[in-house]
Write a protein that holds these residues in place. Structure first.
Motif, PDB file in Angstrom:
ATOM      1  N   LYS A  64      11.411   0.731  30.716  1.00 32.04           N
ATOM      2  CA  LYS A  64      12.282   1.739  30.103  1.00 32.04           C
ATOM      3  C   LYS A  64      11.505   2.917  29.536  1.00 32.04           C
ATOM      4  O   LYS A  64      12.046   4.014  29.395  1.00 32.04           O
ATOM      5  CB  LYS A  64      13.114   1.103  28.981  1.00 32.04           C
ATOM      6  N   THR A  70      15.399   5.440  33.621  1.00 33.06           N
ATOM      7  CA  THR A  70      16.326   5.666  32.520  1.00 33.06           C
ATOM      8  C   THR A  70      16.837   4.359  31.920  1.00 33.06           C
ATOM      9  O   THR A  70      17.186   4.302  30.751  1.00 33.06           O
ATOM     10  CB  THR A  70      17.513   6.528  32.976  1.00 33.06           C
ATOM     11  N   HIS A  71      16.883   3.288  32.741  1.00 38.01           N
ATOM     12  CA  HIS A  71      17.330   1.988  32.257  1.00 38.01           C
ATOM     13  C   HIS A  71      16.744   0.899  33.159  1.00 38.01           C
ATOM     14  O   HIS A  71      16.489   1.138  34.348  1.00 38.01           O
ATOM     15  CB  HIS A  71      18.854   1.900  32.267  1.00 38.01           C
ATOM     16  N   TYR A  73      16.503  -3.697  33.722  1.00 39.14           N
ATOM     17  CA  TYR A  73      17.014  -5.027  33.392  1.00 39.14           C
ATOM     18  C   TYR A  73      16.353  -6.037  34.330  1.00 39.14           C
ATOM     19  O   TYR A  73      15.630  -5.662  35.273  1.00 39.14           O
ATOM     20  CB  TYR A  73      18.540  -5.085  33.550  1.00 39.14           C
ATOM     21  N   GLU A  92      17.290   1.831  36.959  1.00 36.56           N
ATOM     22  CA  GLU A  92      18.060   3.042  37.204  1.00 36.56           C
ATOM     23  C   GLU A  92      17.105   4.215  36.987  1.00 36.56           C
ATOM     24  O   GLU A  92      16.505   4.345  35.928  1.00 36.56           O
ATOM     25  CB  GLU A  92      19.246   3.146  36.243  1.00 36.56           C
ATOM     26  N   TYR A 244      14.609   1.258  23.621  1.00 36.35           N
ATOM     27  CA  TYR A 244      15.341   2.370  24.220  1.00 36.35           C
ATOM     28  C   TYR A 244      16.629   1.873  24.874  1.00 36.35           C
ATOM     29  O   TYR A 244      16.624   0.878  25.602  1.00 36.35           O
ATOM     30  CB  TYR A 244      14.480   3.052  25.287  1.00 36.35           C
ATOM     31  N   TYR A 245      17.706   2.595  24.599  1.00 36.29           N
ATOM     32  CA  TYR A 245      18.959   2.358  25.303  1.00 36.29           C
ATOM     33  C   TYR A 245      19.602   3.723  25.551  1.00 36.29           C
ATOM     34  O   TYR A 245      20.287   4.265  24.686  1.00 36.29           O
ATOM     35  CB  TYR A 245      19.895   1.448  24.504  1.00 36.29           C
ATOM     36  N   TYR A 246      19.333   4.261  26.748  1.00 34.58           N
ATOM     37  CA  TYR A 246      19.758   5.615  27.090  1.00 34.58           C
ATOM     38  C   TYR A 246      19.323   6.586  25.985  1.00 34.58           C
ATOM     39  O   TYR A 246      18.139   6.681  25.681  1.00 34.58           O
ATOM     40  CB  TYR A 246      21.258   5.657  27.370  1.00 34.58           C
ATOM     41  N   LYS A 389      21.883  12.265  31.364  1.00 32.58           N
ATOM     42  CA  LYS A 389      21.377  10.897  31.297  1.00 32.58           C
ATOM     43  C   LYS A 389      20.561  10.491  32.516  1.00 32.58           C
ATOM     44  O   LYS A 389      19.895   9.453  32.493  1.00 32.58           O
ATOM     45  CB  LYS A 389      22.543   9.916  31.116  1.00 32.58           C
TER      46      LYS A 389
END
Length: 420
Positions: A64, A70-71, A73, A92, A244-246, A389
């Motif tokens: 991240k 950007t994201h 998982y 992403e 970090y989350y967006y 974003k």
């Protein structure tokens, strides 16, 4: 006769190793521009390792932080073999070829700007290559390349060159003089990552400074023309515990910057400078983010009009003006509340309420200068953020600050990226 207890112990250990969940393969999905081989190089998890959720979480946070992501998982799927699993890292991606622009007013109220272009994911390996052109009374330009993983998952390199020309105020006892300031520099830094949260940079900067008198007050002890060759040894130590989350951040980060500057002129003697930025972020509900920065800085306390710590719109106090004062020490606090007003698939509109405050030690002064009301600046204000974003650091900010302390000013500050 063999020891039955020894046989039982060996069998127990063998059964435990056999029963432990093992990673069969590590795969990457969702990436188009970032190379899978690069992602596999920087994550810790490897085929044959035990399946460890701590390592999985750490790898996701590491991904991240990359400019190209950007994201991120992870997903875990069992294979046909009992106790064996495939791990998928999903990402992403950001768009990483980014133009940028900063617009502001110079110290003589003329229109000034900086335009640039940066690629943050060159060759799909998260190498940053960029350059800029600046017009602030005079023309300036620069270029840089930063490759944090070029020599493996821990060791990198950064190289930069810049030729800056600006009109700078120099604060004399009789008043203010304006000089044309030119700084031509070449810098090389080695980048090292100790672990997930701790990184360091060390290197050298060779530069030449020119000061040419333009107009204003004069002082017989201050030359009107000065050219000095210098070199600078730099150490940066970075602790990054942010999550970090967006557009949202949470956690603590600390960055220490220490420099030793050697000069060939007695007018600009050698000195040391060090400052530390402490930042703390906290999520507030679903749409709020509380952000804080504390900067503590000191340098050699030389009585010179060319002191290193500046009071400036674009650096520390929004609305104060462009380079209104200098000092050999600084205490700066920025606190703001960011609230998301609109959050769509690719676009975010964010409001901002802030208070910027700071105080400085005068060149050749003492620590009591920090409590002198002549050196204190407090500027509350409001702002707005337009965020894309899917584009790295695509945050266009507008802030308005209004001073409430001695010699207060007010002004609007534009920029790319969050203020801190």
């Amino acid at each position: 006769m063999k020891n039955p207890f020894l046989i039982a112990f060996v069998l127990f250990i063998g059964w435990g190793a056999y029963a432990q969940d093992v990673v069969e393969d590590v795969k990457v999905q969702g990436n188009e521009r970032t190379k899978s081989s690069f992602i596999k190089k920087i994550v810790r998890l490897r085929p044959g390792m035990p399946l460890d959720s701590t390592i999985l979480e750490e790898d996701v946070y590491r991904l991240k932080r990359l400019p190209s992501i950007t994201h991120a998982y992870y997903q875990v799927f069992p294979t046909l073999k009992e106790g064996s699993y495939n791990v998928y890292y999903g990402v992403e991606e950001n768009f990483t070829l980014i133009p940028f622009a900063n617009v502001y007013t110079s110290n003589n109220d003329e229109f000034a700007f900086r335009l640039g272009l940066q690629e943050f994911n060159l060759f799909g390996n998260n190498i940053t290559l960029g350059g800029f052109y600046q017009r602030d009374v005079f023309n300036s330009y620069g270029a840089h390349i930063r490759a944090p993983y070029i020599f493996g998952k821990r060791l990198g390199l950064a190289v930069s060159y810049q030729d800056l020309r600006t009109q700078e105020p120099v604060f004399l006892e009789a008043g203010t003089a304006d000089y044309r300031y030119n700084n031509r520099s070449f810098e090389v830094l080695g980048l090292f990552e100790f672990n997930f949260k701790n990184r360091a940079e060390f290197g050298i900067n060779f530069f030449t400074e020119n000061y040419d008198y333009l107009f204003g007050e004069t002082d017989p002890d201050v030359p009107q023309d000065l050219e000095v060759d210098k070199y600078l040894l730099k150490l940066i130590y970075n602790y990054d515990g942010l999550e970090y989350y967006y557009q949202y951040l949470s956690g603590f980060k600390s960055t220490l910057n220490f420099q030793y500057v050697h000069s060939t002129s007695g007018m600009l003697p050698e000195f040391v400078i060090g400052f530390n930025d402490f930042t703390y972020f906290k999520r507030v509900g679903k749409r709020g983010n509380w952000a804080n920065r504390l900067r503590l800085g000191l340098s050699s306390n030389i009585d010179t009009p060319f002191a290193p710590f500046a009071v400036d719109n674009n650096l520390n106090i929004r609305g104060v003006g462009n380079l209104i004062d200098r000092g050999t020490g600084a205490i700066v606090i920025n606190t703001e509340y960011r609230h998301t007003l609109i959050d769509k698939d690719w676009f975010v509109l964010q409001s901002n309420i802030f208070i910027d405050g700071g105080t400085w030690r005068n060149p050749g002064g003492d620590f009591s200068d920090f409590s002198d009301e002549q050196n204190l600046r407090i500027y509350p204000g409001i702002g707005v953020r337009f965020i894309h974003k899917r584009i790295f650091n695509a945050i266009f900010r507008i802030d308005y600050g209004h001073g409430v302390t001695n010699m207060a000013a007010k002004g609007i500050v534009f920029g790319i990226g969050q203020y801190f």
